[in-house]
Design an enzyme around this catalytic site. Structure first.
Site, PDB file in Angstrom:
ATOM      1  N   LEU A 104       0.828  -1.199   0.000  1.00  0.00           N
ATOM      2  CA  LEU A 104       0.000   0.000   0.000  1.00  0.00           C
ATOM      3  C   LEU A 104       0.865   1.253   0.000  1.00  0.00           C
ATOM      4  O   LEU A 104       1.971   1.264   0.548  1.00  0.00           O
ATOM      5  CB  LEU A 104      -0.916   0.008   1.227  1.00  0.00           C
ATOM      6  CG  LEU A 104      -1.921  -1.139   1.323  1.00  0.00           C
ATOM      7  CD1 LEU A 104      -2.682  -1.052   2.642  1.00  0.00           C
ATOM      8  CD2 LEU A 104      -2.896  -1.112   0.151  1.00  0.00           C
ATOM      9  N   ASP A 152      -2.894  -2.756  18.424  1.00  0.00           N
ATOM     10  CA  ASP A 152      -1.500  -2.292  18.519  1.00  0.00           C
ATOM     11  C   ASP A 152      -1.387  -0.998  17.716  1.00  0.00           C
ATOM     12  O   ASP A 152      -0.544  -0.872  16.829  1.00  0.00           O
ATOM     13  CB  ASP A 152      -0.542  -3.360  17.984  1.00  0.00           C
ATOM     14  CG  ASP A 152       0.927  -3.031  18.284  1.00  0.00           C
ATOM     15  OD1 ASP A 152       1.178  -2.208  19.192  1.00  0.00           O
ATOM     16  OD2 ASP A 152       1.809  -3.571  17.601  1.00  0.00           O
TER      17      ASP A 152
END
Length: 267
Positions: free
Chosen positions: A82, A178
């Site tokens: 990405l 996270d």
């Protein structure tokens, strides 16, 4: 044993012509793959590849951006590459919108269908219907025997008061688990993907607290998120203790000061 290019090629169905080591986490290796077709992919090696693939799918199913899973093998996860130009720094408002969508996906209970781990630090995701008990037992008191005795004693005292400090049954939101800036990809004012998840269902403030642990999101983030609960700031150090404890157990005494500060702030 087959090399990484051979294993990746077997899963992708095309030849890998070059690999480049990327800066990844401290607990796994990440490589950028250049394929014969001209396409690219990212390879992560580690023992929990299949579990992470399921988490990425859950994030995408909730309508939040995450890389598509291209292949999963023993200790190997292949995902799409990405665009990232600076993480969330230029896309705070969109990150707020993205997290709001993620947190709107509600689970049947707190926890996750399987346990997880940050390297050697176990993440106990056994289901619970009582949030203060889940946070006390599966987060604050997890791995207590590996901590300095004084910190362990103070955590036990704090955990005993979780029923007074946390809401009993907040919505069981889908959490990234996270969420720090390094796990957020962004470009041109939008979030392109959330990566490296440690998903479970819990109080949405857990992600918000983690995001603020190593840097504070600005007003644009909160405008994009468009929701907050009373006393969020009072609960924040309780939720920040979990990632701080993980850092202490993984990386040593350099994080003891952070843990002690959060214990003081948590009262």
């Amino acid at each position: 044993m087959n090399s990484l290019p051979q294993r990746a090629a077997s899963l992708l169905g095309e030849r890998v012509v070059r690999t480049t080591r990327l800066h990844g986490g401290d607990l796994y290796e990440v490589h950028f793959l250049h394929l014969a077709s001209g396409a690219t992919a990212v390879a992560k090696t580690g023992p929990r590849a299949a579990a992470e693939a399921r988490m990425l799918a859950a994030i995408r199913d909730a309508g939040a951006p995450a890389p598509r899973v291209l292949g999963v093998g023993p200790d190997l996860l292949l995902i799409e590459a990405l665009e990232d130009r600076g993480g969330p720094a230029s896309a705070w408002r969109d990150l707020g919108r993205v997290l709001r969508k993620l947190h709107a996906r509600i689970g049947p209970h707190y926890g996750w269908p399987e346990d997880h781990a940050f390297g050697p630090v176990a993440i106990d995701n056994q289901p619970s219907d009582h949030w203060p008990s889940f946070w006390a037992e599966h987060r604050l008191l997890s791995g207590l025997e590996e901590l300095p005795a004084e910190i362990a004693r103070r955590l036990e005292a704090l955990a005993a008061r979780m029923g007074e400090r946390l809401p009993a049954r907040p919505a069981a939101s889908l959490l990234h688990g996270d969420l720090w800036s390094g796990n957020v990809l962004g470009a041109s004012g939008r979030i392109t993907g959330l990566i490296d998840p440690a998903c479970y269902h819990g109080h949405a403030e857990v992600d918000l607290a983690m995001l603020a642990l190593f840097g504070a999101p600005g007003d644009a983030f909160w405008e994009g998120y468009a929701a907050s609960e009373p006393d969020l700031a009072r609960r924040r150090p309780i939720y920040q203790l979990w990632p701080a404890l993980v850092h202490l157990r993984l990386f040593g005494s350099g994080y003891r000061g952070l843990v002690e500060r959060l214990l003081r702030e948590a009262g």
